[in-house]
Scaffold this active site. Structure first.
Site, PDB file in Angstrom:
ATOM      1  N   ASN A  91      26.220  25.322  95.177  1.00  0.00           N
ATOM      2  CA  ASN A  91      25.112  24.760  94.395  1.00  0.00           C
ATOM      3  C   ASN A  91      25.557  24.304  93.007  1.00  0.00           C
ATOM      4  OD1 ASN A  91      22.172  24.650  93.358  1.00  0.00           O
ATOM      5  ND2 ASN A  91      23.094  26.251  92.083  1.00  0.00           N
ATOM      6  N   TYR A 157      27.653  10.025  88.946  1.00  0.00           N
ATOM      7  CA  TYR A 157      26.930  11.172  89.515  1.00  0.00           C
ATOM      8  C   TYR A 157      26.570  10.874  90.970  1.00  0.00           C
ATOM      9  CZ  TYR A 157      23.446  14.711  90.531  1.00  0.00           C
ATOM     10  OH  TYR A 157      22.747  15.746  91.135  1.00  0.00           O
ATOM     11  N   PHE A 194      18.773  20.679  84.590  1.00  0.00           N
ATOM     12  CA  PHE A 194      19.584  19.519  84.979  1.00  0.00           C
ATOM     13  C   PHE A 194      19.554  18.383  83.945  1.00  0.00           C
ATOM     14  CE2 PHE A 194      19.871  15.425  87.209  1.00  0.00           C
ATOM     15  CZ  PHE A 194      21.038  15.562  87.944  1.00  0.00           C
TER      16      PHE A 194
HETATM   17  P1  NDP Z   1      20.846  23.638  86.364  1.00  0.00           P
HETATM   18  O1  NDP Z   1      21.483  22.930  85.230  1.00  0.00           O
HETATM   19  O2  NDP Z   1      19.573  24.353  86.109  1.00  0.00           O
HETATM   20  O3  NDP Z   1      21.897  24.613  87.080  1.00  0.00           O
HETATM   21  C1  NDP Z   1      23.212  24.221  87.297  1.00  0.00           C
HETATM   22  C2  NDP Z   1      24.046  25.439  87.648  1.00  0.00           C
HETATM   23  O4  NDP Z   1      25.394  25.008  87.904  1.00  0.00           O
HETATM   24  C3  NDP Z   1      24.083  26.439  86.511  1.00  0.00           C
HETATM   25  O5  NDP Z   1      23.911  27.738  87.042  1.00  0.00           O
HETATM   26  C4  NDP Z   1      25.494  26.294  85.947  1.00  0.00           C
HETATM   27  O6  NDP Z   1      25.979  27.554  85.498  1.00  0.00           O
HETATM   28  C5  NDP Z   1      26.265  25.867  87.194  1.00  0.00           C
HETATM   29  N1  NDP Z   1      27.511  25.181  86.849  1.00  0.00           N
HETATM   30  C6  NDP Z   1      27.669  23.991  86.241  1.00  0.00           C
HETATM   31  N2  NDP Z   1      28.964  23.739  86.031  1.00  0.00           N
HETATM   32  C7  NDP Z   1      29.654  24.808  86.523  1.00  0.00           C
HETATM   33  C8  NDP Z   1      31.011  25.171  86.582  1.00  0.00           C
HETATM   34  N3  NDP Z   1      31.970  24.349  86.097  1.00  0.00           N
HETATM   35  N4  NDP Z   1      31.357  26.342  87.142  1.00  0.00           N
HETATM   36  C9  NDP Z   1      30.404  27.161  87.628  1.00  0.00           C
HETATM   37  N5  NDP Z   1      29.109  26.894  87.611  1.00  0.00           N
HETATM   38  C10 NDP Z   1      28.730  25.732  87.036  1.00  0.00           C
HETATM   39  O7  NDP Z   1      20.596  22.490  87.464  1.00  0.00           O
HETATM   40  P2  NDP Z   1      20.035  22.537  88.970  1.00  0.00           P
HETATM   41  O8  NDP Z   1      19.611  23.876  89.366  1.00  0.00           O
HETATM   42  O9  NDP Z   1      19.073  21.417  89.073  1.00  0.00           O
HETATM   43  O10 NDP Z   1      21.357  22.099  89.755  1.00  0.00           O
HETATM   44  C11 NDP Z   1      21.857  22.775  90.893  1.00  0.00           C
HETATM   45  C12 NDP Z   1      22.393  21.744  91.886  1.00  0.00           C
HETATM   46  O11 NDP Z   1      21.323  20.929  92.352  1.00  0.00           O
HETATM   47  C13 NDP Z   1      23.424  20.775  91.309  1.00  0.00           C
HETATM   48  O12 NDP Z   1      24.459  20.590  92.254  1.00  0.00           O
HETATM   49  C14 NDP Z   1      22.634  19.472  91.130  1.00  0.00           C
HETATM   50  O13 NDP Z   1      23.454  18.339  91.187  1.00  0.00           O
HETATM   51  C15 NDP Z   1      21.696  19.570  92.325  1.00  0.00           C
HETATM   52  N6  NDP Z   1      20.496  18.745  92.277  1.00  0.00           N
HETATM   53  C16 NDP Z   1      19.607  18.869  91.242  1.00  0.00           C
HETATM   54  C17 NDP Z   1      18.461  18.090  91.235  1.00  0.00           C
HETATM   55  C18 NDP Z   1      17.492  18.119  90.097  1.00  0.00           C
HETATM   56  O14 NDP Z   1      16.683  17.168  89.978  1.00  0.00           O
HETATM   57  N7  NDP Z   1      17.476  19.140  89.264  1.00  0.00           N
HETATM   58  C19 NDP Z   1      18.152  17.184  92.346  1.00  0.00           C
HETATM   59  C20 NDP Z   1      19.171  17.133  93.368  1.00  0.00           C
HETATM   60  C21 NDP Z   1      20.277  17.917  93.339  1.00  0.00           C
HETATM   61  P3  NDP Z   1      26.830  27.822  84.154  1.00  0.00           P
HETATM   62  O15 NDP Z   1      26.491  26.730  83.180  1.00  0.00           O
HETATM   63  O16 NDP Z   1      26.406  29.186  83.726  1.00  0.00           O
HETATM   64  O17 NDP Z   1      28.250  27.787  84.627  1.00  0.00           O
HETATM   65  C1  8X3 Z   2      19.385  14.946  90.872  1.00  0.00           C
HETATM   66  C2  8X3 Z   2      18.286  14.003  91.188  1.00  0.00           C
HETATM   67  O1  8X3 Z   2      17.646  11.534  91.135  1.00  0.00           O
HETATM   68  O2  8X3 Z   2      18.242  12.597  89.022  1.00  0.00           O
HETATM   69  O3  8X3 Z   2      20.413  14.872  91.799  1.00  0.00           O
HETATM   70  O4  8X3 Z   2      19.919  12.095  90.633  1.00  0.00           O
HETATM   71  S1  8X3 Z   2      18.549  12.489  90.457  1.00  0.00           S
END
Ligand code: NDP
Ligand code: 8X3
Length: 257
Positions: A91, A157, A194
């Site tokens: 994730n 991205y 995010f």
């Molecule tokens: P958040 O920013 O809330 O969470 C992201 C998580 O990723 C954090 O726990 C962060 O932890 C961790 N992370 C980032 N970089 C690293 C690293 N180098 N090593 C370890 N952990 C890392 O965002 P989301 O919960 O939204 O994102 C989770 C996933 O969902 C991502 O892959 C994102 O691309 C995907 N996604 C999100 C969407 C959205 O609209 N929010 C839609 C579609 C997909 P820490 O900083 O403590 O390391």
């Molecule tokens: C996160 C959703 O549409 O901002 O992956 O790329 S979007």
């Protein structure tokens, strides 16, 4: 539906958003959790809460998924009672910037590619051989609508999430003949940290992303992940795309204000 009781689940990016929600749902179902992220304090707070609410057994990993040696060492030095990982949830991920490709920032590109693609690959490479040996396991990759549809200024991205889509398909093909399952859960807009991360801490700009719409919550995504990992063992959910009702494509969003 299969039971998650005492199954060992490794969740990367468990310190926020979808990863945290996922930890809560799986803890409620009796899983043992390995929670990984860079922010250990956040993981510790989550572990304390899950322990209190569900008496969950938890192992914390302070881990930067971009660091291949650290990933190898973290996985190879898990205590034996934690080493047989049943479910890997890849994730951890992020976006950085929303710029035209020809004006983009190299450090943003590198951070996204290193985290979203290479980090996911490192975890997969170090965890899946154990699954193959035991002929048991499930890998869930968090992709995105961005991997299906490229949107203006999303370039790199979107490229990383298109790579996640291809890698999920490839892993499923390469594991054919084993009992290991591979799923890709691909959300549209989810309100988490995010956008704050994408805009380098510009909270006002981040808030505008969700203005006037009802986005998905991290719990909505965790619910779908829970569905994927609890199907009968012969069922593989390959890919689920989920969006808010207010979103019809990567760029088509209904805003009420
Ligand atoms: P958040 O920013 O809330 O969470 C992201 C998580 O990723 C954090 O726990 C962060 O932890 C961790 N992370 C980032 N970089 C690293 C690293 N180098 N090593 C370890 N952990 C890392 O965002 P989301 O919960 O939204 O994102 C989770 C996933 O969902 C991502 O892959 C994102 O691309 C995907 N996604 C999100 C969407 C959205 O609209 N929010 C839609 C579609 C997909 P820490 O900083 O403590 O390391
Ligand atoms: C996160 C959703 O549409 O901002 O992956 O790329 S979007």
């Amino acid at each position: 539906m299969i039971s998650l009781q005492n199954q060992i689940v490794l969740i990367t990016g468990a310190s926020s958003g979808i990863g945290t929600a996922c930890a809560r749902v799986l803890a409620g179902a009796g899983a043992k959790l390995i929670l990984a992220a860079r922010r250990l304090e956040r993981l510790q707070q989550l572990a304390d809460a899950l322990n209190k609410d569900f008496n969950t057994e938890i192992y914390l990993l302070q881990l930067d998924v971009r660091d291949r040696a650290a990933v190898e060492s973290a996985i190879s030095s898990l205590p034996s009672s934690w080493s047989e990982i049943d479910i890997l949830i890849n994730n951890a991920g992020l976006s950085r910037g929303l710029d035209k490709l020809h004006e983009g920032h190299f450090e943003d590109w590198e951070e996204m590619i290193d985290t979203n693609i290479k980090g996911l690959l490192y975890l997969t490479r170090y965890v899946v051989p154990g699954m193959v040996k035991r002929d048991r396991g499930h890998v869930v990759n968090i992709g995105s609508i961005a991997g299906h549809q490229t949107y203006p200024n999303g370039n790199v991205y979107c490229g990383t999430k298109a790579a996640v889509k291809a890698i999920s398909e490839g892993l499923k093909q390469d594991l054919l003949g084993t009992s290991i399952r591979v799923s890709s859960v691909d959300p549209g807009m989810v309100e988490t940290e995010f956008s704050e991360v994408r805009f380098h801490g510009d909270n006002e700009r981040a808030k505008k992303v969700y203005q006037g719409v009802t986005p998905l919550t991290p719990d909505d995504v965790a619910d779908v992940i829970f569905f994927c990992v609890t199907r009968s063992p012969h069922v593989n959910i390959n890919e689920i795309v989920l969006m808010p009702v207010d979103q019809a494509s990567a760029t088509l969003v209904n805003r009420r204000s």
